[in-house]
Structure formats: C-alpha cells, structure tokens
Scaffold this motif. Structure first.
Motif, PDB file in Angstrom:
ATOM      1  N   ASN A 102     -13.514   6.418   5.419  1.00 52.53           N
ATOM      2  CA  ASN A 102     -14.555   7.384   4.145  1.00 52.53           C
ATOM      3  C   ASN A 102     -14.270   9.222   3.916  1.00 52.53           C
ATOM      4  O   ASN A 102     -14.394   9.431   3.379  1.00 52.53           O
ATOM      5  N   SER A 103     -13.958  10.051   4.667  1.00 51.40           N
ATOM      6  CA  SER A 103     -13.976  10.857   4.245  1.00 51.40           C
ATOM      7  C   SER A 103     -12.479  11.302   3.738  1.00 51.40           C
ATOM      8  O   SER A 103     -11.954  12.507   3.053  1.00 51.40           O
ATOM      9  N   MET A 104     -11.589  10.228   3.100  1.00 49.84           N
ATOM     10  CA  MET A 104     -10.277  10.538   2.445  1.00 49.84           C
ATOM     11  C   MET A 104     -10.569   9.665   0.890  1.00 49.84           C
ATOM     12  O   MET A 104     -11.009   8.496   1.454  1.00 49.84           O
ATOM     13  N   THR A 105      -9.750  10.123  -0.098  1.00 52.20           N
ATOM     14  CA  THR A 105      -9.655   9.758  -0.915  1.00 52.20           C
ATOM     15  C   THR A 105      -8.974   7.827  -0.775  1.00 52.20           C
ATOM     16  O   THR A 105      -7.811   7.872  -0.211  1.00 52.20           O
ATOM     17  N   ALA A 141      -7.347   4.436  -9.253  1.00 54.72           N
ATOM     18  CA  ALA A 141      -8.093   4.935  -8.293  1.00 54.72           C
ATOM     19  C   ALA A 141      -7.987   5.680  -7.234  1.00 54.72           C
ATOM     20  O   ALA A 141      -8.308   6.420  -6.153  1.00 54.72           O
ATOM     21  N   PRO A 142      -6.044   6.373  -7.480  1.00 53.20           N
ATOM     22  CA  PRO A 142      -6.027   7.143  -5.988  1.00 53.20           C
ATOM     23  C   PRO A 142      -7.206   8.440  -6.067  1.00 53.20           C
ATOM     24  O   PRO A 142      -6.930   8.291  -4.463  1.00 53.20           O
ATOM     25  N   GLY A 143      -8.263   9.162  -6.661  1.00 60.28           N
ATOM     26  CA  GLY A 143      -8.912  10.154  -6.667  1.00 60.28           C
ATOM     27  C   GLY A 143     -10.211   9.435  -6.127  1.00 60.28           C
ATOM     28  O   GLY A 143     -10.906  10.777  -5.897  1.00 60.28           O
ATOM     29  N   PRO A 146     -13.495   5.958  -1.053  1.00 61.26           N
ATOM     30  CA  PRO A 146     -14.197   4.822  -0.712  1.00 61.26           C
ATOM     31  C   PRO A 146     -15.564   4.825  -1.205  1.00 61.26           C
ATOM     32  O   PRO A 146     -16.073   3.610  -1.352  1.00 61.26           O
ATOM     33  N   SER A 147     -16.639   5.656  -1.003  1.00 58.13           N
ATOM     34  CA  SER A 147     -18.084   5.436  -1.303  1.00 58.13           C
ATOM     35  C   SER A 147     -18.090   5.571  -3.119  1.00 58.13           C
ATOM     36  O   SER A 147     -19.328   5.252  -3.270  1.00 58.13           O
ATOM     37  N   LYS A 154     -12.289  -2.028  -2.501  1.00 60.88           N
ATOM     38  CA  LYS A 154     -12.273  -1.534  -1.191  1.00 60.88           C
ATOM     39  C   LYS A 154     -10.967  -2.548  -0.595  1.00 60.88           C
ATOM     40  O   LYS A 154      -9.564  -2.019   0.606  1.00 60.88           O
ATOM     41  N   LYS A 155     -11.414  -3.891  -0.714  1.00 58.60           N
ATOM     42  CA  LYS A 155     -10.135  -5.374  -0.255  1.00 58.60           C
ATOM     43  C   LYS A 155      -8.779  -4.514  -0.490  1.00 58.60           C
ATOM     44  O   LYS A 155      -7.998  -4.074   0.256  1.00 58.60           O
ATOM     45  N   ARG A 156      -9.063  -4.348  -1.664  1.00 61.61           N
ATOM     46  CA  ARG A 156      -7.583  -4.102  -2.505  1.00 61.61           C
ATOM     47  C   ARG A 156      -6.844  -3.071  -2.295  1.00 61.61           C
ATOM     48  O   ARG A 156      -5.862  -2.237  -0.996  1.00 61.61           O
ATOM     49  N   ALA A 157      -8.087  -1.751  -2.040  1.00 67.59           N
ATOM     50  CA  ALA A 157      -7.262  -0.520  -1.285  1.00 67.59           C
ATOM     51  C   ALA A 157      -6.780  -0.950  -0.084  1.00 67.59           C
ATOM     52  O   ALA A 157      -5.800   0.186  -0.091  1.00 67.59           O
TER      53      ALA A 157
END
Ligand SMILES: Nc1ncnc2c1ncn2[C@@H]1O[C@H](COP(=O)(O)OP(=O)(O)OP(=O)(O)O)[C@@H](O)[C@H]1O
Ligand SMILES: [Mg+2]
Lengths: 260, 383
Positions: A102-105, A141-143, A146-147, A154-157
C-alpha cells in the motif's frame, strides 16, 4: 537448480500425504495430488474449505503438519533456503485481496519483482511495467496508490505484478471475483492465452463456473468435512458423470439436494 | 430492547383431549420474537397439564410466524420429544409451515455448537501465564538477534538497503519528532531548575543548580525522555504499519516475491532509529540545559556566562558518550519491539491496534529496565 521451463506433462507440483491446518484445526488430512506442466489447474470447493490455505501451503507461506510438497522439483517443506529462492523467482502469486504494497504506487508494485530478481536498467523495467499493466488493462493507473483504486483494479494490478517475471508457475486466488462479466471474460482469455503462449502452468482458485469450463484442464474438489479431495478430473466430465452429489450439484449450479 | 406487553397476546392456544390420550393443540394468530418466551412457558405448562400420549399441533389457524416463532415451535417439538410424546404438525401448508420447514432444516443441519474452553484453575492459569511470558521473552530475543544479523548483513552489502525508506523514517522520527522532544525537554529543564533552586537557595548554593541540571538531564532524563517519546511516536507506528501489512497479505506477497521481510521492512526502521535517536537526545539535552539557563538567569540572579561555564565544568566526555550509547541501545529496543509486535499480528484490524499499544508499553518497560542496568554499570565504572 535447473531454471529451464519444465517439460510439458512433467509434474511441477507434487503433494504427498499432506496434513495441514491452523493449530489444532486440521483442514487437510493425508492429501496427495499432482499438477502437470502446462496445465490450467483449478482448486474448487465451498467457501471456507481451505482453498486459500492450500495455495499458501504450495507457495511455502505455511508449513504443513506432515507430508511433502515439491514445487518445480524443489522440496519446499524441508529444502534449503537457496532452492526456495530459486523457486520464488519462477513463480507468481495473486493473493485473494491483491496483496499490493500500500505504500507504493501500482507501477512501483509491478516493478518490485523485476528490480529484485533482474539486473535490468530502470528504463527497461519501466517499459516492462507498462507492458504488464497494458495486459491487464491498467495502462492509465501506474501512478495511483492501491488506496486510490477499486477492488477489481487491485486484483488486476496484483495479476500484473504476478506476471512481472513471466513465471513458469502462476498461482491465482480468485482472479475474477469482484470483476464485471466482460472484464472477467477478458481475464479468462488472458490466462488462457498466457498458458498457451508461454506454456506456463496455472493454479487457480475460483468459484466462477463459466470461467472453470472456459479455461480449466483439470480440477480438484476440496471438501471441508472430508478434509481433502473428493473429486479430481476434467470439469466437464465431472459435471456430467460425477456420482458425488456435492460435486455434480456444484458444477451444475444446483442447490444441494437434501433429504431427511 | 424489545418491550413486552404481556396483556397484548398476539397468539392464541387451545387444546382438546385428556391425560393418556392423543391431544390436539390449535394455534392461532401470530407467533413472533415477542412471544418466544411466553409461548415457551405456556406450551410447556400445557403439555404438563394435559399429559397426552401424543400431540397433533394444528397450525392452520395461524396468520403468520417469524423465524423466532418457528424456533418456538421447534422447541415445543423438542420438549415433547424429551417427554416421549410424539408430536405431529398439521395444517402447515401456509407461510408458517414453509418458514418452519426452512428454520427446522437449517438448524438441524448446523453442526453442534463449538466447545467452550474449560475454565482453568488459579495455578493452571498462573503456570500458563508464566510459560507464555517466558516464551514471549524468548521470541523477543530471537527476533532481536535476527534483526541485528539482518542489519549487519545489509551493512556489508549497502546496496541491498532501501535507503529511501531509511530517509523517510528518519524524517518521520527525527524532523517531525523534533518539536515535541525539544519542548518537553525544555519544560523539564525549567521544572528541575525551579524545584532544585528552592532547596539550593537555602544554602546559598544557587550556582550548583547548573551542575544538577546538566548532570540529571544529560545522564538520565534526556535519553529516557527522548526514548519514551520516540517509542510513543515511532515504535507504535512501526507496529501498526507492519501489522497492517500482515493483515493485508502484503508481507506474504513480499515473501513470495523473494524478499526477506526482515531486510525489507525492519532494517530501514532500525537504521533510521539508530541515526535519529542520538541526535534527538543531543537536542533534548541542549533544550533541557536551555530551560535551566532561563530559570537560572531570570529567577536566580546568575549570569548566562557563569551558568554555562558551570555546566561545561559539570559535564565530562564519558558522561556525554554514555548518554549517546544509551540512546543507541534504546533505539534498538524501540525498533525491534515495534517491528516484532507488527509481525506477530494475526487476524484483523483490531489486532493492529493491540499491537501498536503493546509495542509502546513493552518498549517503555524495556527502556526503563535497560536504563536501570546502565545506572548500575555506570556506578561501578564511575562514569
Ligand atoms: N490465519 C488463520 N488462522 C486460523 N484459521 C484460519 C486462518 N486463515 C484461515 N483460517 C480458517 O481456515 C479455513 C479455511 O480458510 P481459507 O481462507 O483457506 O478458505 P477458502 O477456501 O479460501 O475460503 P473462500 O472461498 O471464502 O476464500 C477457514 O475456516 C478459516 O476460518
Ligand atoms: Mg480464499
């Protein structure tokens, strides 16, 4: 450690006499099965019967009470850490809730395994990340953190991250749960074409019957009361011929027949 | 809560038949949650009064029941069964019958209730608590050893360390913690000076206030106040962060991607603590002395120059060094306890809160124990 992809048809996962659970609570008793290279292998069973737990056992996150588990030829129960590391660089895992940091993009999450296991330049990693995100339709969505994305995203990422290293063996816990029907079909097609294109083995947990009949080569059916596998084989065949009402009800989407 | 209106009975119950023969019990009206208990009493009294050989329960007059009503009927059936009276239900073609069938089937299928743990005796409990405390101490030490080993390994291969994370935690603990640490030490310096000046003035020994403040702040209060504040701010944050990651399967994901969670998550935190705690301690010392200076100059008629000269004379290099060593030891305690409590989280969000609390309480406890040990050692070494 041999890093070449396993030859089609050879076992990539060998589970023998597995007994496992949480503390005193035994979920599996003396379970054995094989997953062969190139297969799309689906773990089925009612909610709470231990599908996610079995997946965690197979990737070495939980230790069984007894029995042996070999993954890609390496004994993950009593084997050494070096072999385990080699196994981990060849598997990808999608957790039931995505398991993104969660702390990362999203982009950084996908880049993480690439940075850890390869010596690629940042530019090459960036390009690979964009490609993997495009595969799961998350190019925009790369940037994002997760929140800031939805459950299905999220599943797809998580799937993009699991695919990052082109693993020989992919574990997916309910990949299409929480996705709309169209995205879910696209995901199935992606899994299928990855399987056919790269020959990678897929171990899936899913409840989506359509998805099972579309992509599964072989299924095992877990049962909570039996604490193990109650059926194994081709899903269509099981649907049409299984004598076990628990299996045929599930695969035919019927409410369980209750008598007495 | 539901209000009961005993006078407003929603169901009717009537019976025919006599002792020893088959009885018919007719129900009418509604049977809902409100009537669960009155119906239970009334129906069991009726069974006792009738003493029939068999009962037919006629539901055809009922307008409706809810699931509690169905449960009441099932209870009546079970009660009759216990007394060896066969009970048949008739007239169950309506809503009441369908709900009864559903509830009956589901409750019948539910597995037996889980066994409650047996209440254990006093000594048993004492023993268990002792064993679990010892195990906890063992876990703590093992974790500390592993973390120090991972840190040493990372220092040998500095490229593996996530320096961006180290800087991030340094900023969070150091820069963001600086104001509160400074403020509290300054106030502490003020208070000590003020309190001790009341005593020292009686002997005309005003100037020695500077010695007293310098020694007590640098040797004891500076390091310990800093450590307690850092434990409260950063130790709890470490536990909460890792605990949340544990709950969200992030730690599992790290492991499967081939990362060592210890190196990935704990080492940057420990390095940041090691870097920041001594610096904060130095600032705490300075602000404590500044607090003393303010009271000394404003309230005790000392000159700033004399106060500082006295402070300078009171402090020895070994004392300052000891204070920094202490700060490093506290840093290790805060980082290891915080991380260990985080990794221990199992289950859901409530466990994260508990882990954060326990990280603060445990690390403050350990800090005070370590401080006492230091006091003893310093006493013997004469520092
Ligand atoms: N960390 C844990 N500690 C103790 N028990 C657990 C833990 N995780 C899961 N369980 C228990 O193990 C059982 C199996 O859980 P698991 O998550 O494997 O189920 P599942 O088959 O994946 O279910 P679903 O389809 O709902 O995801 C559940 O009954 C659950 O209560
Ligand atoms: Mg699951």
């Amino acid at each position: 450690m041999n890093l070449a992809p396993p030859a089609p048809g050879t076992p990539v996962i060998e589970v023998d006499g597995l007994t496992a659970g949480y503390g005193d609570r035994i979920l599996f008793r003396d379970v054995s099965f094989r997953v062969l290279a190139g297969e799309v292998f689906v773990i089925l069973g009612g909610s709470g019967c231990g599908k996610s737990t079995l997946l965690k056992l197979l990737i070495g996150l939980l230790r069984p009470h007894s029995g042996s588990i070999r993954v890609l030829g390496h004994d993950i129960v009593s084997g050494d850490e070096k072999g385990m590391r080699a196994v981990r660089s060849r598997i990808g895992v999608l957790f039931q809730a995505g398991g993104l940091l969660n702390s990362m993009t999203v982009g950084e999450n996908v880049a993480l395994p690439l940075a850890e296991h390869t010596h690629l330049s940042p530019a090459a990693i960036g390009e690979l990340v964009r490609m993997k995100l495009a595969l799961v339709d998350l190019s925009h969505a790369p940037g994002l953190l997760p929140s800031e994305i939805s459950g299905g995203m999220k599943k797809r990422a998580g799937l993009a991250r699991a695919l990052a290293l082109d693993p020989h063996l992919l574990f997916l816990d309910e990949p299409s749960a929480g996705l709309d029907p169209v995205t879910s079909i696209e995901l199935d097609l992606l899994i299928r074409s990855l399987n056919e294109g790269t020959g990678s083995t897929m171990v899936l947990v899913t409840h989506e019957l359509d998805s099972i009949f579309r992509i599964a080569h072989r299924v095992i059916f877990l049962d909570r009361e039996a604490r193990g596998i109650i059926a194994e084989g081709d899903p269509r065949e099981l649907r049409d011929r299984s004598a076990d009402p628990r299996v045929s009800d599930f695969l035919n989407r019927r409410a369980p027949s209750r008598n007495g | 809560m539901f209000r009961h209106h005993p006078q407003e009975k929603e169901y009717g119950i009537s019976s025919e038949g006599s002792a020893g023969e088959g009885a018919v019990v007719r129900l009418s009206g509604r049977l809902t949650l409100r009537s669960l208990e009155p119906f239970g009493h009334e129906s069991s009294a009726l069974l006792d009064a009738l003493g029939p050989s068999s009962v037919t329960l006629d539901l055809s007059g009922m307008s409706s029941i809810d699931s509690a009503g169905a449960l009441a009927l099932l209870r009546l059936k079970a009660m009759a069964g216990e007394r060896g009276i066969p009970l048949a239900i008739s007239g169950d073609g309506g809503q009441a019958g369908r709900l009864l069938a559903l509830v009956g089937e589901r409750t019948g299928r539910a597995s037996e209730p889980p066994q409650l743990a047996e209440a254990s005796g006093f000594f048993e409990e004492l023993g268990e608590k002792t064993v679990s405390l010892l195990r906890e101490v063992g876990d703590e030490l093992t974790f500390q050893g592993e973390l120090l080993k991972a840190t040493a390994r990372s220092c040998l291969a500095p490229r593996a360390v996530r320096w961006a994370d180290v800087l991030f935690y340094m900023r969070r603990a150091g820069v963001d913690g600086f104001p509160i640490v400074s403020l509290i030490s300054f106030l502490l310096g003020l208070i000590i000076t003020f309190m001790s000046s009341l005593q020292l003035r009686q002997f005309g020994a005003n100037l020695y206030v500077a010695d007293l403040v310098a020694i007590s702040i640098v040797r004891e209060l500076g390091p310990i106040m800093t450590a307690i504040l850092v434990a409260g701010r950063s130790g709890s944050a470490f536990a909460a962060e890792i605990g949340t990651m544990q709950v969200n399967e992030e730690v599992d994901a790290l492991v499967t991607m081939g990362f060592d969670p210890m190196t990935f998550l704990s080492v940057p935190k420990l390095l940041a603590m090691l870097a920041v705690t001594p610096i904060l301690t130095v600032f705490a010392d300075l602000h404590g002395i500044l607090g003393g200076l303010v009271v000394g100059v404003a309230g005790l008629d000392l000159t700033a120059r004399a106060y500082l000269a006295e402070t300078h004379a009171a402090l020895t290099a070994p004392a300052i060094l000891a204070s920094l060593v202490k700060a490093e030891v506290f840093a290790v305690l805060i980082a290891t306890v915080g991380c260990q409590r985080g990794f221990r989280v199992r289950g859901g969000a409530d466990a994260v809160g508990a882990a954060a609390t326990s990280a603060v309480v445990t690390s403050i406890f350990l800090i005070i124990i370590a401080d006492s040990a230091f006091a003893l050692v310093q006493q013997y070494l004469g520092i």
